[in-house]
Design an enzyme around this catalytic site. Structure first.
Site, PDB file in Angstrom:
ATOM      1  N   SER A  99      13.520  25.468   6.059  1.00  0.00           N
ATOM      2  CA  SER A  99      13.435  26.457   4.979  1.00  0.00           C
ATOM      3  C   SER A  99      12.904  27.743   5.598  1.00  0.00           C
ATOM      4  O   SER A  99      12.679  27.809   6.807  1.00  0.00           O
ATOM      5  CB  SER A  99      12.547  25.957   3.848  1.00  0.00           C
ATOM      6  OG  SER A  99      11.240  25.780   4.318  1.00  0.00           O
ATOM      7  N   LEU A 100      12.729  28.749   4.780  1.00  0.00           N
ATOM      8  CA  LEU A 100      12.360  30.066   5.312  1.00  0.00           C
ATOM      9  C   LEU A 100      10.995  30.492   4.814  1.00  0.00           C
ATOM     10  O   LEU A 100      10.650  30.259   3.651  1.00  0.00           O
ATOM     11  CB  LEU A 100      13.390  31.104   4.847  1.00  0.00           C
ATOM     12  CG  LEU A 100      14.796  30.953   5.426  1.00  0.00           C
ATOM     13  CD1 LEU A 100      15.791  31.767   4.617  1.00  0.00           C
ATOM     14  CD2 LEU A 100      14.800  31.400   6.885  1.00  0.00           C
ATOM     15  N   LYS A 135      20.387  36.415   0.378  1.00  0.00           N
ATOM     16  CA  LYS A 135      19.909  35.031   0.258  1.00  0.00           C
ATOM     17  C   LYS A 135      20.482  34.489  -1.047  1.00  0.00           C
ATOM     18  O   LYS A 135      20.086  34.911  -2.139  1.00  0.00           O
ATOM     19  CB  LYS A 135      18.375  34.997   0.242  1.00  0.00           C
ATOM     20  CG  LYS A 135      17.837  33.598   0.199  1.00  0.00           C
ATOM     21  CD  LYS A 135      16.346  33.583   0.445  1.00  0.00           C
ATOM     22  CE  LYS A 135      15.840  32.145   0.493  1.00  0.00           C
ATOM     23  NZ  LYS A 135      16.074  31.412  -0.745  1.00  0.00           N
ATOM     24  N   GLU A 191      25.230  27.434   1.738  1.00  0.00           N
ATOM     25  CA  GLU A 191      24.761  27.341   0.354  1.00  0.00           C
ATOM     26  C   GLU A 191      25.941  27.105  -0.585  1.00  0.00           C
ATOM     27  O   GLU A 191      26.943  27.825  -0.531  1.00  0.00           O
ATOM     28  CB  GLU A 191      24.071  28.670   0.012  1.00  0.00           C
ATOM     29  CG  GLU A 191      23.090  28.603  -1.105  1.00  0.00           C
ATOM     30  CD  GLU A 191      21.684  28.206  -0.628  1.00  0.00           C
ATOM     31  OE1 GLU A 191      21.504  27.869   0.564  1.00  0.00           O
ATOM     32  OE2 GLU A 191      20.774  28.236  -1.476  1.00  0.00           O
ATOM     33  N   LYS A 331      12.003  38.632  -0.255  1.00  0.00           N
ATOM     34  CA  LYS A 331      12.342  38.309  -1.642  1.00  0.00           C
ATOM     35  C   LYS A 331      12.397  39.560  -2.516  1.00  0.00           C
ATOM     36  O   LYS A 331      11.640  40.504  -2.308  1.00  0.00           O
ATOM     37  CB  LYS A 331      11.289  37.348  -2.224  1.00  0.00           C
ATOM     38  CG  LYS A 331      11.257  35.976  -1.577  1.00  0.00           C
ATOM     39  CD  LYS A 331      12.544  35.262  -1.745  1.00  0.00           C
ATOM     40  CE  LYS A 331      12.635  33.903  -2.257  1.00  0.00           C
ATOM     41  NZ  LYS A 331      11.769  33.105  -2.890  1.00  0.00           N
ATOM     42  N   CYS A 454       3.402  24.139 -38.116  1.00  0.00           N
ATOM     43  CA  CYS A 454       3.893  23.610 -39.377  1.00  0.00           C
ATOM     44  C   CYS A 454       3.041  22.404 -39.762  1.00  0.00           C
ATOM     45  O   CYS A 454       2.741  21.558 -38.921  1.00  0.00           O
ATOM     46  CB  CYS A 454       5.347  23.198 -39.194  1.00  0.00           C
ATOM     47  SG  CYS A 454       5.958  22.148 -40.503  1.00  0.00           S
TER      48      CYS A 454
HETATM   49  N1  5U1 Z   1      21.674  33.616   4.055  1.00  0.00           N
HETATM   50  C1  5U1 Z   1      20.869  32.634   4.422  1.00  0.00           C
HETATM   51  N2  5U1 Z   1      20.254  31.859   3.563  1.00  0.00           N
HETATM   52  N3  5U1 Z   1      19.548  30.996   4.288  1.00  0.00           N
HETATM   53  C2  5U1 Z   1      18.749  29.988   3.878  1.00  0.00           C
HETATM   54  N4  5U1 Z   1      20.558  32.293   5.681  1.00  0.00           N
HETATM   55  C3  5U1 Z   1      19.728  31.250   5.604  1.00  0.00           C
HETATM   56  N5  5U1 Z   1      19.137  30.528   6.578  1.00  0.00           N
HETATM   57  C4  5U1 Z   1      18.353  29.522   6.202  1.00  0.00           C
HETATM   58  C5  5U1 Z   1      18.133  29.235   4.845  1.00  0.00           C
HETATM   59  C6  5U1 Z   1      17.243  28.113   4.442  1.00  0.00           C
HETATM   60  O1  5U1 Z   1      17.702  28.763   7.081  1.00  0.00           O
HETATM   61  C7  5U1 Z   1      17.848  29.088   8.474  1.00  0.00           C
HETATM   62  C8  5U1 Z   1      16.504  28.961   9.054  1.00  0.00           C
HETATM   63  C9  5U1 Z   1      18.806  28.154   9.080  1.00  0.00           C
END
Ligand code: 5U1
Length: 705
Positions: A99-100, A135, A191, A331, A454
């Site tokens: 995840s990021l 994203k 995605e 974000k 009520c």
């Molecule tokens: N566009 C994009 N969304 N996204 C989500 N790139 C991207 N990369 C991700 C994630 C979770 O993870 C990378 C670390 C592979």
């Protein structure tokens, strides 16, 4: 869950936390985030907004940074997503799905770039390129190709193991099932999402078919992909953007941007808004551009992802526990828009709470059309918080006003502000209804409660289902074979509308009737007979249990017991309720004004329904004050045949006298009442030295002596 979100320590600066408070808060955050994760990833039913979720994760990370020794094994920082749901086979990802980390400001992005420079020991002038792309707000999917053939597709799950959704993924036209010129082993990640137009059309079709509609495109995409029947997925308009890869038998390229171009050549759809940026300024410029295009993209996005372009440097930077050091999600803030408040509707919840809902002129908020928003409660409309302090500087909200709507992630849109300069001259302050729009009963607001409710209870259709579940619950009527699930089903089908209907079920759906319980799905001859017998058994009930079963707000088991002990029998209690003397009720030890008002309100609104129910029952008197009775606080077991009263009546009588009735003999049993034919229970009681009496002895005790 909302009560858990804020605690005393949550308001403290991390530096002010002592170790104990930090540990407690980390435990609370682990619980909260785990629940939120499961709701989002496994159930497709989020319980908090993305912004709230992010804020809790940030708080968790801050505390962990300060107290590294307190990092828990189940810490949210050590986990991604939620474990895969039951129902799908599991697939272990060859390489973990990451995840990021999040950035919420330009400064956070600058820190991200600086930290990479520091890590790689690069000076401020050394060239460092990043990619920037939207994203997507969908759900991640990993596609594994062997010899150019799609062999399986898996959701992210907890990052280590996902759900096998191969058959479903094959139905998505943007997912190629065969590749030419690909490395022998290739995992492509991206995605799955649903475009706005497709989402609106799908919901319209669902509504027309009387099927479940989805709250937003993300839920629709997740619900569509995670179908056990792939023909359903095939009928859903799902799309896929590829943006990363997992295991590969040969490198795709030397840079992120070339690797994405390669995926594009192989036949994947990659995002057309993908850019390569040479400076921080270019990254932030891209962010602003994508943000301004957000409403016209045609699908939901919630930020911009930056990745270091050079794959060799990515490799050197490596990973933290679940996120790479070389990527970050910048974000977007919560989305907002101004629109006209056309009306205020009142919805009645299952607990009788009256909730105001803003009816809005439809407006696009970040690409999603919004026509309703919550107004919380009457104070919120009036411009006050629950303590009477002004909110929006005291500006109230009126029908005809221009209001600012915002969406924070998946949650229901909210009203943020009102524009007084555009208020129509004839707009009048909103008058909150004093009666229930569903049943017309008075709606009252108790001191200290921000919600008006009520008082209709059993007669209010909005509340009836929940009240019925309470009615049959263990501490109330406790009818064997009639739990919450069965009651809900009977209620949904119109077989039971009020508790009285439970006691007429056999007359209406028993033997000889045109429609019979035994023919209902999930029922048979035996189970139907058992249920009718169990219901017959419960026609005898102690007064305290009966009062509790009515489900009147503020009247719990103990209060019901107090009332029963005070009034002794049903008739006296009913007469007092009809007299409506609040003072008389409050004279009872343990009854305060809130309970007194709730009781009298309930009997005023539902008296007839309650009387109809009582007519079906034999409500056994509380002959003595429970605490005065010789069996008060004792555990009794009945065994053998009782000749002077049924087992159900004996149980009700014992409970009215403050005893607990158990089904089996154990060391905790105080007294065994044994009728003729008593067998192993009597033997066991004797072995354990427990007092055993016969029915005559029991009757003497029950009469109070
Ligand atoms: N566009 C994009 N969304 N996204 C989500 N790139 C991207 N990369 C991700 C994630 C979770 O993870 C990378 C670390 C592979």
């Amino acid at each position: 869950m909302s009560s858990e979100r804020g605690t005393d320590s949550a308001a403290l600066d991390v530096a002010d936390l002592d170790e104990g408070a930090a540990a407690r808060e980390l435990a609370r955050l682990a619980r909260l985030l785990d629940t939120a994760n499961r709701a989002y990833h496994t159930d497709d039913a989020p319980v908090m907004s993305d912004a709230e979720f992010d804020a809790l994760r940030v708080r968790n990370s801050e505390i962990e940074a300060h107290f590294p020794e307190l990092v828990r094994d189940d810490s949210p920082s050590q986990r991604i997503g939620a474990p895969p749901a039951e129902g799908f086979a599991k697939i272990r990802h060859a390489r973990r799905m990451l995840s990021l980390a999040n950035a919420f400001s330009d400064d956070d992005v600058a820190d991200f770039v600086d930290s990479i420079r520091r890590f790689l020991n690069l000076g401020p002038d050394a060239a460092l390129a990043f990619t920037a792309e939207p994203k997507i707000d969908g759900l991640s999917l990993s596609l594994r190709y062997e010899g150019g053939v799609l062999v399986h597709a898996a959701t992210r799950g907890d990052g280590e193991t996902g759900e096998n959704v191969t058959a479903n993924a094959r139905t998505i036209s943007e997912i190629p099932t065969r590749l030419t010129g690909a490395p022998d082993t290739l995992e492509v990640r991206g995605e799955v999402y649903m475009a706005h137009d497709d989402f609106i059309a799908l919901n319209a079709r669902q509504a027309e078919a009387g099927a479940k509609t989805f709250a937003n495109p993300r839920n629709a995409a997740a619900g569509s992909l995670r179908q056990l029947d792939p023909t359903i997925t095939a009928a859903r308009p799902l799309r896929f953007f590829a943006y990363a890869w997992g295991e590969v038998s040969a490198p795709l390229a030397a840079s992120q941007s070339d690797a994405i171009a390669r995926l594009d050549e192989l036949g994947f759809t990659t995002n057309p808004r993908f850019r390569r940026c040479k400076t921080l300024a270019e990254m932030l410029e891209n962010y602003r551009e994508i943000e301004s295009e957000r409403a016209s993209l045609g699908y939901d996005i919630d930020g911009v992802v930056y990745k270091l372009d050079d794959l060799a440097l990515q490799e050197r930077l490596g990973l933290r526990s679940t996120t790479p050091r070389w990527a970050i999600a910048h974000k977007f803030p919560a989305e907002r828009a101004w629109t006209l408040l056309e009306g205020i509707d009142i919805q009645v919840g299952r607990t009788g709470a009256l909730s105001p809902v803003a009816r809005l002129r439809p407006v696009t908020v970040g690409g999603v059309v919004v026509s309703n928003a919550t107004l919380h409660n009457e104070d919120y409309i009036a411009g006050r918080d629950s303590k009477g302090e002004p909110i929006r500087e005291g500006r109230d909200i009126r029908v005809g006003d221009w209001v600012e709507v915002y969406r924070a992630g998946d949650v229901i849109p909210k009203i943020r502000d009102v524009d007084l300069s555009r208020r129509p001259k004839d707009a009048t302050p909103y008058t909150f209804p004093q009666t229930c729009p569903e049943c017309g009963s008075p709606a009252i607001r108790e001191p200290g409660d921000s919600v008006r409710r009520c008082t209709g209870g059993l007669v209010c259709p909005a509340q009836a289902g929940e009240r019925l579940k309470h009615f049959v619950s263990r501490a109330a009527f406790d009818i064997e074979g009639l739990g919450a699930k069965q009651v809900e089903a009977f209620w949904r089908d119109g077989w039971i509308a009020t508790p009285r209907d439970i006691f007429t079920l056999e007359d209406r759906f028993g033997p000889g009737q045109p429609r019979q319980l035994r023919n209902r799905e999930g029922w048979g001859e035996k189970s139907a007979q058992n249920l009718f017998a169990a219901i017959r058994d419960k026609r005898f009930i102690g007064l305290g249990r009966f009062i509790f079963a009515l489900g009147i707000r503020h009247v719990g088991e103990t209060s019901a017991g107090l009332l029963a002990a005070h009034y002794g029998d049903w008739q006296s209690f009913r007469t007092a309720m009809a007299a409506g003397d609040e003072g008389e009720l409050m004279a009872i030890n343990g009854v305060g004004p809130v309970m007194a008002r709730a009781l009298l309100g309930a009997f005023a609104a539902e008296g007839e329904t309650i009387d109809a129910l009582a007519a079906e029952l034999e409500i056994t008197p509380a002959e003595a004050r429970a605490s005065d009775s010789p069996v008060a606080g004792k555990t009794l077991v009945f065994t053998g045949t009782l000749e002077q009263m049924t087992r159900a009546e004996a149980k009700a009588r014992a409970e009215a006298l403050g005893a607990r009735v158990a089904g089996s003999v154990s060391a905790k049993t105080d007294l065994l009442v044994a009728g003729p034919g008593a067998g192993s229970k009597a033997k066991k009681a004797t072995e354990l030295g427990i007092e055993v009496i016969d029915e005559e002895g029991w009757l003497r005790l029950a009469r109070g002596g």
